[in-house]
Design a protein around this motif. Structure first.
Motif, mmCIF file in Angstrom:
data_model
loop_
_atom_site.group_PDB
_atom_site.id
_atom_site.type_symbol
_atom_site.label_atom_id
_atom_site.label_comp_id
_atom_site.label_asym_id
_atom_site.label_seq_id
_atom_site.Cartn_x
_atom_site.Cartn_y
_atom_site.Cartn_z
ATOM 1 N N GLY A 117 0.821 -1.215 0.000
ATOM 2 C CA GLY A 117 0.000 0.000 0.000
ATOM 3 C C GLY A 117 0.850 1.259 0.000
ATOM 4 N N ALA A 118 1.917 1.260 0.795
ATOM 5 C CA ALA A 118 2.806 2.426 0.840
ATOM 6 C C ALA A 118 3.504 2.630 -0.495
ATOM 7 C CB ALA A 118 3.824 2.263 1.960
ATOM 8 N N ALA A 119 3.976 1.563 -1.106
ATOM 9 C CA ALA A 119 4.674 1.675 -2.392
ATOM 10 C C ALA A 119 3.734 2.154 -3.497
ATOM 11 C CB ALA A 119 5.295 0.331 -2.776
ATOM 12 N N ILE A 120 2.551 1.589 -3.560
ATOM 13 C CA ILE A 120 1.580 1.989 -4.584
ATOM 14 C C ILE A 120 1.121 3.427 -4.348
ATOM 15 C CG2 ILE A 120 -0.739 1.533 -5.481
ATOM 16 C CD1 ILE A 120 -0.107 -1.480 -4.982
ATOM 17 N N GLY A 121 0.907 3.799 -3.082
ATOM 18 C CA GLY A 121 0.512 5.173 -2.756
ATOM 19 C C GLY A 121 1.602 6.177 -3.116
ATOM 20 N N LEU A 122 2.853 5.845 -2.846
ATOM 21 C CA LEU A 122 3.974 6.724 -3.192
ATOM 22 C C LEU A 122 4.069 6.896 -4.708
ATOM 23 C CD1 LEU A 122 6.403 8.345 -2.181
ATOM 24 C CD2 LEU A 122 7.752 6.261 -2.358
ATOM 25 N N PHE A 123 3.937 5.803 -5.434
ATOM 26 C CA PHE A 123 3.987 5.871 -6.899
ATOM 27 C C PHE A 123 2.837 6.714 -7.447
ATOM 28 C CE2 PHE A 123 2.698 4.142 -11.047
ATOM 29 C CZ PHE A 123 3.853 4.410 -11.768
ATOM 30 N N GLY A 124 1.620 6.455 -6.971
ATOM 31 C CA GLY A 124 0.448 7.202 -7.441
ATOM 32 C C GLY A 124 0.537 8.675 -7.080
ATOM 33 N N GLY A 125 1.023 8.983 -5.880
ATOM 34 C CA GLY A 125 1.175 10.372 -5.460
ATOM 35 C C GLY A 125 2.192 11.120 -6.287
ATOM 36 N N THR A 126 3.283 10.449 -6.631
ATOM 37 C CA THR A 126 4.320 11.073 -7.468
ATOM 38 C C THR A 126 3.788 11.373 -8.862
ATOM 39 O OG1 THR A 126 6.040 9.902 -6.234
ATOM 40 C CG2 THR A 126 6.651 10.777 -8.397
ATOM 41 N N ILE A 127 3.104 10.429 -9.452
ATOM 42 C CA ILE A 127 2.524 10.637 -10.787
ATOM 43 C C ILE A 127 1.475 11.746 -10.732
ATOM 44 C CG2 ILE A 127 1.129 9.561 -12.615
ATOM 45 C CD1 ILE A 127 4.030 8.597 -12.526
ATOM 46 N N GLY A 128 0.603 11.724 -9.734
ATOM 47 C CA GLY A 128 -0.420 12.757 -9.592
ATOM 48 C C GLY A 128 0.190 14.132 -9.385
ATOM 49 N N GLY A 129 1.229 14.212 -8.576
ATOM 50 C CA GLY A 129 1.903 15.489 -8.343
ATOM 51 C C GLY A 129 2.555 16.039 -9.594
ATOM 52 N N TYR A 130 3.095 15.160 -10.420
ATOM 53 C CA TYR A 130 3.731 15.597 -11.663
ATOM 54 C C TYR A 130 2.699 16.183 -12.631
ATOM 55 C CZ TYR A 130 6.097 15.442 -16.155
ATOM 56 O OH TYR A 130 6.616 15.777 -17.378
ATOM 57 N N PHE A 131 1.585 15.516 -12.807
ATOM 58 C CA PHE A 131 0.603 15.958 -13.787
ATOM 59 C C PHE A 131 -0.306 17.074 -13.272
ATOM 60 C CE2 PHE A 131 1.602 11.829 -15.699
ATOM 61 C CZ PHE A 131 1.853 12.254 -16.985
ATOM 62 N N ASN A 132 -0.483 17.195 -11.971
ATOM 63 C CA ASN A 132 -1.411 18.176 -11.433
ATOM 64 C C ASN A 132 -0.748 19.440 -10.906
ATOM 65 O OD1 ASN A 132 -3.827 16.815 -11.939
ATOM 66 N ND2 ASN A 132 -3.529 15.528 -10.152
ATOM 67 N N ARG A 133 0.554 19.570 -11.046
ATOM 68 C CA ARG A 133 1.206 20.765 -10.531
ATOM 69 C C ARG A 133 0.880 21.959 -11.422
ATOM 70 N NH1 ARG A 133 4.929 18.792 -13.929
ATOM 71 N NH2 ARG A 133 6.450 20.166 -14.880
ATOM 72 N N SER A 134 0.886 23.126 -10.828
ATOM 73 C CA SER A 134 0.620 24.349 -11.582
ATOM 74 C C SER A 134 1.920 24.898 -12.144
ATOM 75 C CB SER A 134 -0.012 25.407 -10.675
ATOM 76 O OG SER A 134 -1.303 25.020 -10.323
ATOM 77 N N ALA A 135 1.812 25.559 -13.262
ATOM 78 C CA ALA A 135 2.975 26.167 -13.904
ATOM 79 C C ALA A 135 2.544 27.491 -14.523
ATOM 80 C CB ALA A 135 3.542 25.235 -14.973
ATOM 81 N N THR A 136 3.528 28.290 -14.882
ATOM 82 C CA THR A 136 3.274 29.604 -15.470
ATOM 83 C C THR A 136 4.032 29.721 -16.781
ATOM 84 O OG1 THR A 136 3.016 30.544 -13.273
ATOM 85 C CG2 THR A 136 3.435 32.077 -15.040
ATOM 86 N N LEU A 137 3.389 30.321 -17.759
ATOM 87 C CA LEU A 137 3.974 30.538 -19.078
ATOM 88 C C LEU A 137 3.889 32.026 -19.392
ATOM 89 C CD1 LEU A 137 4.970 29.488 -21.884
ATOM 90 C CD2 LEU A 137 2.562 29.128 -22.451
ATOM 91 N N GLU A 138 5.025 32.636 -19.691
ATOM 92 C CA GLU A 138 5.083 34.052 -20.052
ATOM 93 C C GLU A 138 5.151 34.147 -21.576
ATOM 94 O OE1 GLU A 138 5.279 38.124 -18.973
ATOM 95 O OE2 GLU A 138 5.300 36.466 -17.565
#
Length: 119
Positions: free
Chosen positions: A19-40
């Motif tokens: 559960g910890a390994a799957i949660g860590l993997f899922g959280g990392t993937i979710g954090g990568y795709f859901n992070r906010s960014a700015t474009l000038e």
């Protein structure tokens, strides 16, 4: 539930480790795709031309202009998708200044937007 279907006893600690390994993997993937960014994006005083390019691109991506907010640095245009699609994609914020636009959204959407604006 996974421990029951795999017939692994709870006392072994394996279900918690899995559960910890799957949660860590899922959280990392979710954090990568859901992070906010700015474009000038500079447009050198050609605001109307920039908006004539930007609006069809956002329209093609499924975004519609929903709101306009005025602050001390300029106008902020808020684009969003339909209610169901918005749950998974968020909004796009376009802050218009004199010679540039600052676009903020999820990084995955800005990558596609940057590619289309560069063509």
């Amino acid at each position: 539930m996974a421990a029951q279907s795999l017939q692994i006893p709870y006392g072994t600690g394996i279900p918690m480790q899995m559960g910890a390994a799957i949660g860590l993997f899922g959280g990392t993937i979710g954090g990568y795709f859901n992070r906010s960014a700015t474009l000038e994006v500079p447009f050198n005083g050609k605001r109307k031309t920039f908006l004539e390019r930007l609006n069809p691109i956002l329209d093609e991506m499924g975004y519609r202009r929903a709101d306009t907010v005025e602050d001390e640095t300029g106008e902020i245009w808020v684009y969003q998708r339909s209610l169901l699609r918005q749950m998974f994609s968020g909004k796009i914020y376009v802050q218009l200044q004199a010679n540039a636009a600052t676009i903020t959204s999820r990084a995955v959407h800005l990558r596609g937007l940057r590619r289309q604006l560069q063509h």
